[in-house]
Design a protein around this motif. Structure first.
Motif, PDB file in Angstrom:
ATOM      1  N   LEU A  42       0.835  -1.206   0.000  1.00  0.00           N
ATOM      2  CA  LEU A  42       0.000   0.000   0.000  1.00  0.00           C
ATOM      3  C   LEU A  42       0.872   1.258   0.000  1.00  0.00           C
ATOM      4  N   ALA A  43       1.990   1.176   0.694  1.00  0.00           N
ATOM      5  CA  ALA A  43       2.895   2.338   0.755  1.00  0.00           C
ATOM      6  C   ALA A  43       3.434   2.685  -0.629  1.00  0.00           C
ATOM      7  N   GLN A  44       3.527   1.670  -1.505  1.00  0.00           N
ATOM      8  CA  GLN A  44       3.991   1.939  -2.867  1.00  0.00           C
ATOM      9  C   GLN A  44       2.935   2.692  -3.667  1.00  0.00           C
ATOM     10  N   VAL A  45       1.664   2.516  -3.285  1.00  0.00           N
ATOM     11  CA  VAL A  45       0.578   3.224  -3.976  1.00  0.00           C
ATOM     12  C   VAL A  45       0.438   4.626  -3.407  1.00  0.00           C
ATOM     13  N   SER A  46       0.327   4.703  -2.098  1.00  0.00           N
ATOM     14  CA  SER A  46       0.141   6.013  -1.462  1.00  0.00           C
ATOM     15  C   SER A  46       0.535   5.925   0.003  1.00  0.00           C
ATOM     16  N   LEU A  47       1.369   6.876   0.425  1.00  0.00           N
ATOM     17  CA  LEU A  47       1.788   6.896   1.834  1.00  0.00           C
ATOM     18  C   LEU A  47       0.619   7.294   2.737  1.00  0.00           C
ATOM     19  N   ASP A  48      -0.292   8.122   2.175  1.00  0.00           N
ATOM     20  CA  ASP A  48      -1.472   8.525   2.963  1.00  0.00           C
ATOM     21  C   ASP A  48      -2.294   7.299   3.343  1.00  0.00           C
ATOM     22  N   LEU A  49      -2.510   6.442   2.332  1.00  0.00           N
ATOM     23  CA  LEU A  49      -3.317   5.246   2.594  1.00  0.00           C
ATOM     24  C   LEU A  49      -2.625   4.334   3.605  1.00  0.00           C
ATOM     25  N   ALA A  50      -1.301   4.233   3.483  1.00  0.00           N
ATOM     26  CA  ALA A  50      -0.552   3.401   4.427  1.00  0.00           C
ATOM     27  C   ALA A  50      -0.705   3.965   5.842  1.00  0.00           C
ATOM     28  N   PHE A  51      -0.723   5.304   5.945  1.00  0.00           N
ATOM     29  CA  PHE A  51      -0.905   5.943   7.255  1.00  0.00           C
ATOM     30  C   PHE A  51      -2.277   5.584   7.832  1.00  0.00           C
ATOM     31  N   TRP A  52      -3.320   5.676   6.990  1.00  0.00           N
ATOM     32  CA  TRP A  52      -4.676   5.395   7.490  1.00  0.00           C
ATOM     33  C   TRP A  52      -4.828   3.923   7.874  1.00  0.00           C
ATOM     34  N   LEU A  53      -4.139   3.059   7.142  1.00  0.00           N
ATOM     35  CA  LEU A  53      -4.169   1.632   7.516  1.00  0.00           C
ATOM     36  C   LEU A  53      -3.580   1.457   8.917  1.00  0.00           C
ATOM     37  N   LEU A  54      -2.475   2.151   9.141  1.00  0.00           N
ATOM     38  CA  LEU A  54      -1.840   2.078  10.460  1.00  0.00           C
ATOM     39  C   LEU A  54      -2.786   2.619  11.537  1.00  0.00           C
ATOM     40  N   MET A  55      -3.499   3.702  11.206  1.00  0.00           N
ATOM     41  CA  MET A  55      -4.436   4.282  12.178  1.00  0.00           C
ATOM     42  C   MET A  55      -5.523   3.271  12.550  1.00  0.00           C
ATOM     43  N   GLY A  56      -6.036   2.572  11.544  1.00  0.00           N
ATOM     44  CA  GLY A  56      -7.070   1.560  11.809  1.00  0.00           C
ATOM     45  C   GLY A  56      -6.544   0.474  12.728  1.00  0.00           C
ATOM     46  N   LEU A  57      -5.317   0.006  12.457  1.00  0.00           N
ATOM     47  CA  LEU A  57      -4.727  -1.056  13.283  1.00  0.00           C
ATOM     48  C   LEU A  57      -4.453  -0.543  14.702  1.00  0.00           C
ATOM     49  N   ILE A  58      -4.075   0.739  14.798  1.00  0.00           N
ATOM     50  CA  ILE A  58      -3.854   1.313  16.143  1.00  0.00           C
ATOM     51  C   ILE A  58      -5.168   1.312  16.924  1.00  0.00           C
ATOM     52  N   GLY A  59      -6.275   1.599  16.221  1.00  0.00           N
ATOM     53  CA  GLY A  59      -7.589   1.562  16.874  1.00  0.00           C
ATOM     54  C   GLY A  59      -7.869   0.181  17.458  1.00  0.00           C
ATOM     55  N   ILE A  60      -7.615  -0.855  16.674  1.00  0.00           N
ATOM     56  CA  ILE A  60      -7.847  -2.224  17.172  1.00  0.00           C
ATOM     57  C   ILE A  60      -6.933  -2.494  18.368  1.00  0.00           C
ATOM     58  N   PHE A  61      -5.709  -1.996  18.264  1.00  0.00           N
ATOM     59  CA  PHE A  61      -4.719  -2.205  19.323  1.00  0.00           C
ATOM     60  C   PHE A  61      -5.167  -1.535  20.630  1.00  0.00           C
ATOM     61  N   ILE A  62      -5.705  -0.325  20.515  1.00  0.00           N
ATOM     62  CA  ILE A  62      -6.195   0.370  21.722  1.00  0.00           C
ATOM     63  C   ILE A  62      -7.364  -0.417  22.325  1.00  0.00           C
ATOM     64  N   GLY A  63      -8.220  -0.951  21.435  1.00  0.00           N
ATOM     65  CA  GLY A  63      -9.328  -1.793  21.904  1.00  0.00           C
ATOM     66  C   GLY A  63      -8.801  -2.970  22.704  1.00  0.00           C
ATOM     67  N   ALA A  64      -7.707  -3.563  22.225  1.00  0.00           N
ATOM     68  CA  ALA A  64      -7.099  -4.699  22.949  1.00  0.00           C
ATOM     69  C   ALA A  64      -6.608  -4.234  24.315  1.00  0.00           C
ATOM     70  N   GLY A  65      -6.024  -3.026  24.361  1.00  0.00           N
ATOM     71  CA  GLY A  65      -5.546  -2.479  25.635  1.00  0.00           C
ATOM     72  C   GLY A  65      -6.684  -2.315  26.629  1.00  0.00           C
ATOM     73  N   ARG A  66      -7.823  -1.838  26.151  1.00  0.00           N
ATOM     74  CA  ARG A  66      -8.976  -1.650  27.040  1.00  0.00           C
ATOM     75  C   ARG A  66      -9.499  -3.007  27.533  1.00  0.00           C
ATOM     76  N   THR A  67      -9.485  -3.988  26.645  1.00  0.00           N
ATOM     77  CA  THR A  67      -9.939  -5.326  27.056  1.00  0.00           C
ATOM     78  C   THR A  67      -9.013  -5.878  28.138  1.00  0.00           C
ATOM     79  N   ILE A  68      -7.702  -5.703  27.912  1.00  0.00           N
ATOM     80  CA  ILE A  68      -6.735  -6.203  28.901  1.00  0.00           C
ATOM     81  C   ILE A  68      -6.996  -5.532  30.251  1.00  0.00           C
ATOM     82  N   SER A  69      -7.211  -4.217  30.218  1.00  0.00           N
ATOM     83  CA  SER A  69      -7.403  -3.516  31.493  1.00  0.00           C
ATOM     84  C   SER A  69      -8.675  -4.001  32.184  1.00  0.00           C
ATOM     85  N   ALA A  70      -9.732  -4.292  31.406  1.00  0.00           N
ATOM     86  CA  ALA A  70     -10.972  -4.807  32.015  1.00  0.00           C
ATOM     87  C   ALA A  70     -10.715  -6.178  32.648  1.00  0.00           C
TER      88      ALA A  70
END
Lengths: 208, 477
Positions: B389-417
């Motif tokens: 994706l980074a070869q197509v567009s760095l913006d898109l690669a950034f947004w992909l990372l943002m989506g994965l960070i969202g899932i990761f934060i969700g995992a953090g909240r689950t762990i804390s619960a």
């Protein structure tokens, strides 16, 4: 000439039945009107398919309606819960139906240019059914009425698709889907009345 | 004996037998063994090729005729069949431990068989009909396990109703657009026809794949349905819907070359990843968390499809295999927690790490794998996708990372619960032996696929031959 007359009659039946289905509050009337739609659809499909094959649609549709009716018969009381979002007044539903019918009838000649040889009644009947079915889905969340809306959309689609695709397999699968949708409707109506039986994992005899 | 009889008719008949037998006792193990047998057969017995044993020659015919149309499997279908039945076997093995309803195994077996039939039917367009049939069978699968409510119009019906509406609307759109696409092939210069068929097709797949904002049924169902059956549905249906989408791209050259359409697919996938990922952040219900993570995962596969190179096929299949295991382990984990805590709300799950450490570890591990944490099964596919994706567009690669960070934060909240236990709560192991074994095996596979991703190559080498035109696309975009 006779064919034209019958096709036009079929479209008129579709207009009346689909509008009636939208405004009807009694489930018996709703099912009867839906059965009327299938009858009209059968005639329009038989313009392009052999009568025997077209009858599959009629039979499967009526079987589905019979299943829905028999299931609904087991329940008494209110026909549906109050749906507060949309006004339930008769005239409001008539107005919505009129808009959809006008749109469908206006679009039919254009679509006829795009799909030559199908005939205006087939296209108009199909578009009216699909439009009214979508409208139905948009204004209700009641199990039975949602399924009737879906069956109406499928009925409209089948009229159009029958004129471009004559496969017996497709006819069979669409008939199964019609029947299946009706059975899903029955299931959704019944589902709340039976407590689920759960396969107990080791050490857990009952699970609530 | 022909391949469609073995991999479609036989499972359908077995499903009917299992349905009857399920009232006498559990059929999970026989169904799982049969599924495993079908997987082994698909992997090692070539279709449409004669096998010679001394003077005896055996050949499994590739096709069978039904009502004037054929159901056909080729040699390239073997690994796909093996994969689907092997992963299904894992779900069947776990069904009892996950507290699934008795009808889960037979109905799920029938759903798998119908979806496998969608791979075989010719013309491939009719797959939409078989997917609709499978979706209808999914309703009792999900409803059977939901909580009881009012007799008519109970609130828990809303998710399944919306699900069946969307799946039913998808079918006519795909069938009709498929018919129009053949017209486009005949007269490629007709721009109006091209755009109309493209819009219809896009709408059809938006409904089928639950593209934003048409995924509202998923979190709705997540609140009421059994997490195990929901996980199964979220694994199987989008997988086959994506295969149908790949089939369209493979058969119609103009779809592959239409940059507007490919951009639209990429955007739709990215919106799924970002919205699914970030909605994970705000969830307080483990079922809904699973639902939104699965939505984001579907988005990743859609983005992979949009890369439109032969590598995109590899990426899609690289996402498919861990997805089945991640969702399976996650769904089994939260099913075990639901059986014990009664609810999947965070407030009911506080401190469960002390009382159900294995189930909580499985949930966390599969969640982190879906977020793409290194050394877990989801990481290699996400890394490869990110690189492409980074070869197509760095913006898109950034947004992909943002989506994965969202899932990761969700995992953090689950762990804390999970870790919010009372101060002197002792550590206990309340899972059954069966549950412990299955969860540990699942976690082991997640780790193994993360550390040794080359194991997947066994399937991947042959899978992309399913789409003979897509595999010929150039690597560079």
């Amino acid at each position: 000439m006779l064919d034209n007359l019958l096709s036009t009659s079929a479209v008129i039946i579709i207009l009346v039945a689909s509008t009636g289905l939208l405004v009807s509050r009694d489930w018996r009337w709703s099912l009867a009107l839906c059965a009327g739609q299938y009858l009209a659809a059968f005639w329009l499909v038989s313009l392009h398919w052999p009568v025997g094959l077209a009858a599959v649609k009629l039979v499967s549709g009526w079987m589905g309606i019979a299943a829905l009716g028999l299931t609904r018969l087991n329940f008494s009381g209110e026909d549906e819960t109050k749906e507060k979002f949309w006004p339930r007044q008769l005239w409001f539903h008539f107005l919505l139906a009129a808009i959809v019918i006008l749109l469908a009838l206006a679009a039919a000649p254009r679509l006829e240019n795009f799909l030559p040889g199908l005939g205006l009644p087939v296209i108009a009947g199909s578009l009216v059914l699909m439009g009214m079915g979508l409208l139905h889905l948009g204004i209700t969340s009641h199990n039975l009425r949602v399924i009737l809306g879906l069956l109406t959309i499928l009925c409209g689609f089948e009229i159009l698709y029958a004129s471009v695709e004559g496969s017996i397999l497709v006819a069979g699968l669409l008939a199964v889907i019609n029947l299946g949708l009706a059975l899903v409707g029955c299931y959704l109506m019944l589902a709340g009345s039976v407590e689920p039986e759960i396969d107990s994992p080791e050490g857990f005899e009952t699970i609530v | 004996m022909s391949a469609p009889v073995i991999w479609i008719l036989l499972p359908l008949m077995a499903a009917a037998i299992f349905l009857v037998a399920s009232y006498r006792g559990s059929v999970a193990v026989p169904a799982a063994l049969l599924s495993l047998l079908l997987a082994v057969l698909a992997m090692f017995v070539p279709i449409d090729t004669a096998m010679v044993f001394g003077s005896v020659s055996i050949k499994i015919a590739g096709s069978v005729q039904l009502l004037g149309r054929s159901f056909q499997f080729g040699a390239a279908d073997g690994p796909m069949l093996a994969l689907v039945y092997a992963l299904s076997a894992l779900w069947f093995f776990g069904s009892r431990a996950g507290g699934a309803n008795r009808s889960f195994v037979p109905l799920a077996f029938a759903v798998v068989a119908l979806l496998v039939a969608s791979l075989a039917v010719e013309p491939f367009l009719y797959a939409a009909l078989l997917i609709e049939l499978a979706a209808m069978l999914t309703i009792p699968l999900i409803m059977d396990s939901s909580s009881s409510g009012e007799r008519l119009n109970r609130p828990s019906n809303r998710g399944p109703l919306r699900f069946i509406i969307y799946q039913t609307l998808a079918m006519p759109l795909i069938l009709f657009s498929g018919w129009m696409l053949s017209g486009v092939e005949a007269s490629p210069g007709d721009l109006a026809l091209t755009s109309q068929s493209g819009i219809l097709l896009g709408l059809g797949f938006a409904f089928l794949l639950a593209i934003f904002p048409l995924y509202s049924w998923i979190p709705m169902m997540a609140e009421n349905a059994s997490p195990y059956t929901l996980g199964f549905t979220l694994w199987l249906l989008p997988t086959f819907a994506l295969l149908l989408a790949l089939g369209f791209l493979d058969r119609f050259a103009w779809l592959r070359t239409s940059t507007g359409l490919i951009d639209a697919i990429r955007l739709a996938g990215m919106v799924l990843v970002v919205s699914g990922g970030w909605l994970c952040v705000f969830q307080r219900h483990l079922g809904r968390m699973l639902a939104f993570a699965a939505i984001a995962e579907t988005g990743l596969a859609v983005v992979a499809v949009s890369l439109n190179s032969f590598l995109s096929l590899d990426l899609v299949f690289l996402l498919f295999i861990p997805r089945g295991i991640e969702l399976g382990v996650w769904a089994l984990g939260i099913s075990v927690l639901k059986i014990n805590s009664g609810s999947l709300e965070f407030r009911s799950c506080q401190g469960l790490a002390r009382t159900h450490p294995i189930a909580c570890s499985a949930v966390i591990l599969s969640h982190l794998s879906l977020a793409g944490l290194p050394l877990l099964a989801g990481f290699p596919s996400r890394l490869a996708l990110w690189e492409q994706l980074a070869q197509v567009s760095l913006d898109l690669a950034f947004w992909l990372l943002m989506g994965l960070i969202g899932i990761f934060i969700g995992a953090g909240r689950t762990i804390s619960a999970f870790l919010m236990a009372p101060e002197f709560q002792p550590w206990q192991l309340n899972e059954t032996r069966h549950q412990v074994i299955l969860l540990c095996v699942g976690m082991g596979v997640l780790l193994m696929l993360g550390i040794f991703p080359q194991v997947l190559q066994l399937f991947m080498d042959k899978l992309h031959f399913l789409f003979e035109h897509l595999v010929q696309l150039p690597a560079m975009l």
